[in-house]
Structure formats: structure tokens, C-alpha cells
Design an enzyme around this catalytic site. Structure first.
Site, PDB file in Angstrom:
ATOM      1  N   GLU A 148      21.680  31.861  59.970  1.00  0.00           N
ATOM      2  CA  GLU A 148      22.857  32.281  59.167  1.00  0.00           C
ATOM      3  C   GLU A 148      23.693  31.074  58.741  1.00  0.00           C
ATOM      4  O   GLU A 148      24.912  31.106  58.781  1.00  0.00           O
ATOM      5  CB  GLU A 148      23.738  33.253  59.970  1.00  0.00           C
ATOM      6  CG  GLU A 148      23.317  34.698  59.874  1.00  0.00           C
ATOM      7  CD  GLU A 148      23.542  35.316  58.496  1.00  0.00           C
ATOM      8  OE1 GLU A 148      24.410  34.844  57.751  1.00  0.00           O
ATOM      9  OE2 GLU A 148      22.805  36.254  58.168  1.00  0.00           O
TER      10      GLU A 148
HETATM   11  C1  LIG Z   1      14.813  32.640  65.540  1.00  0.00           C
HETATM   12  C2  LIG Z   1      15.112  32.539  64.082  1.00  0.00           C
HETATM   13  C3  LIG Z   1      15.333  33.686  63.354  1.00  0.00           C
HETATM   14  C4  LIG Z   1      15.542  33.612  61.976  1.00  0.00           C
HETATM   15  N1  LIG Z   1      15.627  34.764  61.248  1.00  0.00           N
HETATM   16  C5  LIG Z   1      15.617  34.687  59.894  1.00  0.00           C
HETATM   17  C6  LIG Z   1      15.503  35.855  59.092  1.00  0.00           C
HETATM   18  O1  LIG Z   1      15.445  36.979  59.604  1.00  0.00           O
HETATM   19  N2  LIG Z   1      15.453  35.720  57.738  1.00  0.00           N
HETATM   20  C7  LIG Z   1      15.511  34.506  57.136  1.00  0.00           C
HETATM   21  O2  LIG Z   1      15.467  34.448  55.928  1.00  0.00           O
HETATM   22  N3  LIG Z   1      15.618  33.369  57.875  1.00  0.00           N
HETATM   23  C8  LIG Z   1      15.677  33.431  59.231  1.00  0.00           C
HETATM   24  N4  LIG Z   1      15.760  32.284  59.985  1.00  0.00           N
HETATM   25  C9  LIG Z   1      15.779  31.005  59.304  1.00  0.00           C
HETATM   26  C10 LIG Z   1      17.079  30.260  59.453  1.00  0.00           C
HETATM   27  O3  LIG Z   1      18.063  30.847  58.644  1.00  0.00           O
HETATM   28  C11 LIG Z   1      16.778  28.798  59.099  1.00  0.00           C
HETATM   29  O4  LIG Z   1      16.047  28.260  60.190  1.00  0.00           O
HETATM   30  C12 LIG Z   1      18.019  28.007  58.827  1.00  0.00           C
HETATM   31  O5  LIG Z   1      18.587  28.403  57.619  1.00  0.00           O
HETATM   32  C13 LIG Z   1      17.743  26.503  58.781  1.00  0.00           C
HETATM   33  O6  LIG Z   1      16.668  26.215  57.930  1.00  0.00           O
HETATM   34  P1  LIG Z   1      15.483  25.261  58.427  1.00  0.00           P
HETATM   35  O7  LIG Z   1      14.995  25.785  59.716  1.00  0.00           O
HETATM   36  O8  LIG Z   1      14.543  25.105  57.322  1.00  0.00           O
HETATM   37  O9  LIG Z   1      16.206  23.885  58.755  1.00  0.00           O
HETATM   38  P2  LIG Z   1      16.613  22.775  57.681  1.00  0.00           P
HETATM   39  O10 LIG Z   1      17.301  23.410  56.518  1.00  0.00           O
HETATM   40  O11 LIG Z   1      15.451  21.900  57.438  1.00  0.00           O
HETATM   41  O12 LIG Z   1      17.707  21.967  58.510  1.00  0.00           O
HETATM   42  C14 LIG Z   1      17.370  21.018  59.524  1.00  0.00           C
HETATM   43  C15 LIG Z   1      18.632  20.237  59.891  1.00  0.00           C
HETATM   44  O13 LIG Z   1      19.088  19.505  58.738  1.00  0.00           O
HETATM   45  C16 LIG Z   1      20.430  19.839  58.437  1.00  0.00           C
HETATM   46  N5  LIG Z   1      20.619  19.882  56.984  1.00  0.00           N
HETATM   47  C17 LIG Z   1      19.818  20.471  56.080  1.00  0.00           C
HETATM   48  N6  LIG Z   1      20.322  20.329  54.841  1.00  0.00           N
HETATM   49  C18 LIG Z   1      21.471  19.638  54.979  1.00  0.00           C
HETATM   50  C19 LIG Z   1      22.457  19.166  54.068  1.00  0.00           C
HETATM   51  N7  LIG Z   1      22.377  19.418  52.758  1.00  0.00           N
HETATM   52  N8  LIG Z   1      23.504  18.479  54.562  1.00  0.00           N
HETATM   53  C20 LIG Z   1      23.625  18.254  55.884  1.00  0.00           C
HETATM   54  N9  LIG Z   1      22.719  18.670  56.791  1.00  0.00           N
HETATM   55  C21 LIG Z   1      21.661  19.355  56.346  1.00  0.00           C
HETATM   56  C22 LIG Z   1      20.666  21.206  59.057  1.00  0.00           C
HETATM   57  O14 LIG Z   1      22.046  21.420  59.352  1.00  0.00           O
HETATM   58  C23 LIG Z   1      19.799  21.135  60.303  1.00  0.00           C
HETATM   59  O15 LIG Z   1      20.515  20.548  61.360  1.00  0.00           O
HETATM   60  C24 LIG Z   1      15.608  32.351  61.359  1.00  0.00           C
HETATM   61  C25 LIG Z   1      15.434  31.194  62.109  1.00  0.00           C
HETATM   62  C26 LIG Z   1      15.171  31.277  63.457  1.00  0.00           C
HETATM   63  C27 LIG Z   1      14.941  30.007  64.233  1.00  0.00           C
END
Ligand SMILES: Cc1cc2nc3c(=O)[nH]c(=O)nc-3n(C[C@H](O)[C@H](O)[C@H](O)COP(=O)(O)OP(=O)(O)OC[C@H]3O[C@@H](n4cnc5c(N)ncnc54)[C@H](O)[C@@H]3O)c2cc1C
Length: 608
Positions: A457
């Protein structure tokens, strides 16, 4: 917890005043209490005893089907029977028309008892509520109502392997399904192709069907997708196809489970990689998942974020309740566990029996920290939920103010408990010592479950950028100014009360520092300079908000209605803890913000 919850709802927030609003006129204080009683009972009987089982018997995919413990099926059936899936919906669509603040409070029991099992319900209710707001009448009838009744469950499919925080990079494509695609009664019909990652509740057999809400891009006139978030549209993609009466057609849609993710915590909720339209289940002989457009093309994110306030308050409340669960276990343990002897003027007396560890100052520190985090966090979430009700049912000026306050408070509602109630879980482990580090006690699972909340979220870092980059500067800083006026009103009231004047002054000073740091961050007008330290800003902002809420709660705890002496003294002590040990931390956080500390911008990748 129940006593604190009732106190916050009744004595602090005065939820009974909502009964004078036409939308809630058929309710009564007794009905609100009985909803809480019912949910507390179901959570205690059907969720809590199986929370560990849902963790150890992780969902399992045998290549064909996903298996869940029978207890999860039974817990969900009990939740569906309670009617809570449609708690806030209109009575004429089968809902209970409850205020958001009561719905959230009732759901808090489930989060505390088993946050992972509760996940299915939260997603389903969010999915169906979104369709009530943005779907066509038939989409509401077929897809929303069948979720409110618990016949089908739902998901939210935003993330992809390469697109998490940055949803503008969503690569799932949607193309019109043939010439007559606009004539389908269920909505303009498209074929979707793409991969969705991390989808919670994406596969299970709790219900006969699963309704996915999927973000995808419709290619523009040159066949290329529109860049950025403006190109994103929203689709209903059922796992099994249905007709316009909601009957299953017998045809499987082209949505395939590629695999389950094996998580640190929250294991009771399945988490999936879903392949849309790869041809595993061809429809009419062709690959491509059938999806029905919701709202206008290109408005997908806007629709998805319509429910954002509630969704983020829900995540924050889940984090609070995990913190609460750990606090209660560690408090109980600290009263039972005998270890060590008190230090006296003459040293320790080894001939005396050991004392319960709650008598040691350092253990009290850990318990008071937890109490201040979890009870403060609960106050924060209920306050925000009450604002949602004000926005929906208040007089025009009050509704406008509530909307403005929610803009600035929502990033805090989501992120503050994710960080500090997680810290509470860590402290709960610490109170149990070595036993806390084993799987014999629940505290380690609470920590693992809670660790998710800073990630989904909107990650912590993304919430921070939203707060400092958008929320506190929008409309000339109107949200921050309004919040400052609300905080000022509490300071004014507390300033005349014995025992609260000192914290009131400290809060006034903290608020002034927050305002000055906000200005200093933006003094050069260069976003990279302001935003490099957005996370310390978020932390300081959250602590100022919590200090404010604690002062306000402490004021309410003095009223005669809340006359239980120990209860009131406990609230006062937690407030004092927050001012003595927590609020001073803002100086370090705001220091780097104010001077626009350059280190993070100057650091080179090859210096790591
Ligand atoms: C258990 C679990 C349940 C989930 N359930 C759902 C679901 O039901 N539906 C759904 O759609 N998604 C779901 N998600 C996905 C979740 O919303 C994403 O994991 C989250 O948005 C982060 O994306 P990412 O994992 O690709 O990390 P990334 O976006 O790659 O981020 C990695 C790190 O980089 C940082 N970062 C990235 N971009 C920036 C920026 N521009 N500036 C500064 N820092 C940055 C982030 O803060 C983070 O610390 C779930 C995830 C998990 C782990």
C-alpha cells in the site's frame, strides 16, 4: 483492549453524535456495541485459535489446486455470516449502513486475532466497494453484490514484477475483444495479457469464483500504450466467466496461477503471481483473459485510489492491532516471569526471591513504549476513520475540512503504525527474552506479520514523498495549516489543566519546529533537495501527530465518565512516556530536513 477501544469511541470521539445524521438514524449506541461484541466473539472463537495454524500450514500449490487449512474456510464462513463484508454499504444493497469508524473498530478484532485470515475479507470488501463507486449498475449487481454476500471473493491486481512503486510502468495490455466489444452487457469487453505479481488472495477455493480488479493499459491509436499513469485503465477479470445474471457459464477465464510467493509473515493469505492471457485457459479458442472495463479508459488509477483513504487506514489499523496483540502477550508474560532482584541501597539481596520482571525499570520502559505506540496508533486510526464519516455525512464545511485533514493524515495513518507498532512487536520479543525468539510464543509471528506493512500500500519511502512532496504543499499548505489549528486547539485546552500544561508547551514548540522545517525543506524550491530527506520528515511529522493525539486523549481520560482511576492514570503515563522519550526524537529528524542535508544526494554508488 476493549476498554480502550470503547473509551476512544465513546468518550474521546463521541461516536454517539453520529446517530443524529440521517444515514445512521436507524442505529443506536446498543447496535454499535452489539456489532463490536459479535465481531469480538467471532474473532476470539474462529480466528485467534487458528492464527498459528494459518502460519505453519502455509498455503500449498500442488500444481493444480491451492490448499488452505480448513480453519481458514470456517473463519471466512463465520465472517461472511456476520454481514461485515457489506458493513458500511447501504441497507438497500444488503449492507448495514454502519459508520466507517464502527466498521474499522469491529474489523480491528479480526486483525488482532489473525491478520492473515482477515486479509481475504478486507480485499473483497474493498474490491466490491470500489465497484459500487465506479461500476455500471449491472457490474454492481453481478460483481459487487456477489462479493458483499460472500459468494465470491476479490483481489486488487496493481503490481507487476517490474512495476511496484512505479505503476506508470505497468505492462499488462488490454485490447478490445472483437468488433462487438462495446455491446457486452457486463461492460466493454477486452482481452488482457500480462503478469501480475504479489497478488494477495489471488488463488484459493474458499469461494466458487474470484473477481480480480486489474490495472492494464489500452494501446492508443498508433498501437502504443499511453506513457505514464494516464494510460492506465481498470478491468474486472473474473477467474471463471459469468453471465449477466451472475451465473457461472462453466467456462474458465484465461487467468493462471504461475506460483505462490513464500513470505516472511502474513502466510495465511495466499500471495500469487498470476498470468493473464497466456493461453493456458483459452476463451473461444483464443488466448487472452476476458476483462470488462470499469469507468472511463485511462481513469484506472483514479478509480483504484478512490478507496485509498479507507484502504490505508485499514492497513494502519492492521499494524496497530498486531502491535496490540504483542503488547498484551508481553505484558502478561512480564507479570508472570520471575527474574532478578531489585537494586536497593545495599545492593541486591540474593536471599530474596526473584521478582516479576515487570518490576524492573527497563522492562517498564519496553511496556510503556508499546502501550504508547499501540494505544496512540489506535487513536490515530479511529480519528481518521471518524474523518471519513465526516467527509461522507458532515455539513459541507465540516466535510471539506475532514477531506483536507485526511489528505495530510492518510500517509501518517498508513506509515506511522507500520514503523512504530512493528517496533512494539520487536519490544514484545525483547520482553520475553530468549522465549520471545522461539516459535513457542506468538510474538515472533506478530513481528513477521507486521513487517509487511511498511512495504505494501505504498512503501514507507513513497508515503514520505507523498507527504512532503505533495500533501503539505498542496493548496498553499492548507492541510498543514488546518492540522496546526486543530493541534493548537488541543494545546489551548490542555494549557489550563494541571499536569498537562508542560506537554502542551512542548507540543507547541514541536509544531513550530515542524512548520519551520517544512519551509526550510522547500526554501530553495528544488524538489531533489527537499525530498532527499522525506523519510525523516515523515517520522517527525508522525511523532508530532501522535504527541497531539496523546495530549487530546489524556484530556478526555480526565473526564468523570472515564472514571476508572488506574485506566486514566495509565493513559496519562503513556502520554508522559511519549513526551519524555519519543517527541524529543524529532529534533534529529528535522535537523537533516531543515538543513537539506546533502549526504544522500552526494553519495556515489561506488562508495558503498
Ligand atoms: C505480501 C505482499 C502482499 C501484496 N499484496 C498486493 C496485492 O494484493 N496487490 C498488488 O497489486 N500488490 C500487492 N503487493 C505489492 C506491493 O504493493 C509492492 O511490493 C510495493 O508496492 C512495492 O513494490 P516493489 O515490491 O516492486 O518494490 P520497489 O518499488 O522496487 O521498491 C523497492 C525499494 O525502493 C524504494 N523506491 C522505489 N521507488 C522509489 C522512488 N521513486 N523514490 C524513493 N524510493 C523508491 C521503495 O521505497 C522500496 O524501499 C504486495 C506485496 C507483498 C510483499
Amino acid at each position: 483492549m476493549r476498554q480502550t477501544l470503547d473509551f476512544l469511541l465513546q468518550d474521546w470521539l463521541g461516536v454517539a453524535s453520529l446517530l443524529s445524521r440521517p444515514r445512521f438514524a436507524d442505529h443506536s449506541a446498543e447496535i454499535f456495541a452489539s456489532v463490536l461484541d459479535t465481531c469480538e466473539r467471532i474473532a476470539r472463537d474462529k480466528f485467534a485459535p487458528f492464527n498459528r495454524l494459518s502460519d505453519t500450514q502455509e498455503p500449498h500449490f500442488d500444481g493444480e489446486r491451492v490448499h488452505l487449512p480448513q480453519a481458514t474456510h470456517e473463519a471466512m464462513a463465520a465472517y461472511v455470516d456476520s454481514g461485515m463484508l457489506a458493513a458500511a454499504q447501504d441497507v438497500d444493497v444488503g449492507g448495514m449502513q454502519l459508520p466507517c469508524v464502527i466498521e474499522m473498530a469491529a474489523n480491528a478484532f479480526f486483525s488482532k486475532a489473525s491478520v492473515a485470515m482477515g486479509g481475504y475479507a478486507m480485499l473483497t470488501s474493498g474490491n466490491a466497494s470500489l465497484l459500487m463507486a465506479h461500476g455500471t449498475p449491472l457490474q454492481r449487481e453481478v460483481f459487487a453484490k456477489n462479493q458483499f454476500s460472500g459468494r465470491w471473493f476479490g483481489t486488487m491486481c496493481l503490481s507487476e514484477p517490474q512495476a511496484g512503486s512505479s505503476l506508470s510502468d505497468v505492462a499488462t495490455r488490454a485490447v478490445p475483444d472483437g468488433d462487438g466489444f462495446e455491446a457486452d452487457p457486463l461492460g466493454p469487453r477486452y482481452r488482457l495479457r500480462g503478469n501480475k505479481m504479489w497478488i494477495s488472495a489471488g488463488e484459493h477455493e474458499i469461494t466458487e469464483n474470484i473477481i480480480h480488479l486489474v490495472l492494464a493499459k489500452i494501446p492508443g491509436p498508433e498501437g502504443k500504450p499511453v506513457a505514464g499513469t494516464r494510460g492506465i485503465s481498470l478491468f474486472i477479470v473474473p477467474k471463471k466467466l459469468v453471465d449477466e445474471r451472475g451465473a457461472l457459464t462453466g467456462q474458465r477465464n484465461d487467468v493462471a496461477l504461475a506460483g505462490l510467493n513464500h513470505k516472511l509473515g502474513y502466510r495465511g493469505t495466499t500471495n500469487t503471481l498470476l498470468n493473464f492471457g497466456e493461453g493456458k485457459y483459452p476463451v473461444a479458442g483464443r488466448a487472452g483473459a476476458i476483462g470488462y472495463l470499469v469507468g472511463q479508459p485511462g481513469h484506472g488509477l483514479r478509480c483504484m485510489f478512490h478507496m485509498m483513504n479507507e484502504a490505508r487506514i485499514g492497513v494502519g489499523l492492521g499494524a496497530v492491532m498486531l502491535g496490540y496483540a504483542g503488547y498484551e502477550v508481553s505484558l502478561d508474560y512480564a507479570k508472570q516471569r520471575a527474574q532478578g532482584r531489585p537494586m536497593t541501597g545495599g545492593g541486591k539481596d540474593p536471599t530474596q526471591p526473584p521478582v516479576p520482571i515487570i518490576e524492573h525499570a527497563d522492562v517498564r520502559r519496553m511496556l510503556l513504549a508499546q502501550k504508547s505506540y499501540v494505544e496512540g496508533g489506535l487513536a490515530l486510526e479511529l480519528y481518521c476513520a471518524r474523518l471519513v464519516d465526516e467527509l461522507a455525512t458532515g455539513a459541507p464545511d465540516a466535510a471539506r475540512e475532514a477531506g483536507t485533514l485526511l489528505e495530510v493524515l492518510t500517509p501518517i495513518a498508513k506509515s506511522w503504525p507500520s514503523e512504530w507498532c512493528l517496533e512494539a512487536n520487536s519490544l514484545a520479543i525483547q520482553v520475553l527474552g530468549g522465549y520471545g525468539y522461539t516459535r513457542d510464543f506468538m510474538v515472533e509471528q506478530y513481528w513477521r506479520d507486521n513487517r509487511l506493512n511498511m512495504i505494501h500500500e505504498g512503501t514507507h519511502g513513497i508515503q514520505a514523498l507523498d507527504l512532503l512532496g505533495r500533501k503539505v504543499v498542496m493548496d498553499g499548505g492548507a492541510g498543514l495549516q488546518l492540522l496546526a489549528r486543530r493541534i493548537g486547539a488541543t494545546i489551548e485546552r490542555a494549557g489550563h489543566v494541571e499536569g498537562l500544561a508542560v506537554p502542551a508547551n512542548e507540543l507547541a514548540a514541536a509544531l513550530q519546529k515542524l512548520g519551520a522545517a517544512t519551509k526550510a525543506a522547500w526554501a530553495s524550491g528544488v524538489p531533489e533537495e527537499a525530498l532527499a530527506n522525506a523519510t525523516p520528515y515523515l517520522q517527525a511529522f508522525g511523532h508530532v501527530v501522535l504527541a497531539w493525539l496523546w495530549l487530546d486523549v489524556a484530556l478526555a481520560a480526565r473526564r468523570p465518565a472515564a472514571a476508572d482511576a488506574s485506566f486514566g492514570a495509565g493513559k496519562h503515563a503513556a502520554m508522559r512516556y511519549f513526551y519524555a522519550y519519543e517527541l524529543p526524537k524529532i529534533d534529529a529528524w528535522l535537523g537533516v530536513v531543515s538543513r537539506r542535508e546533502v549526504l544522500l544526494r552526494e553519495m556515489h554508488d561506488d562508495w558503498f
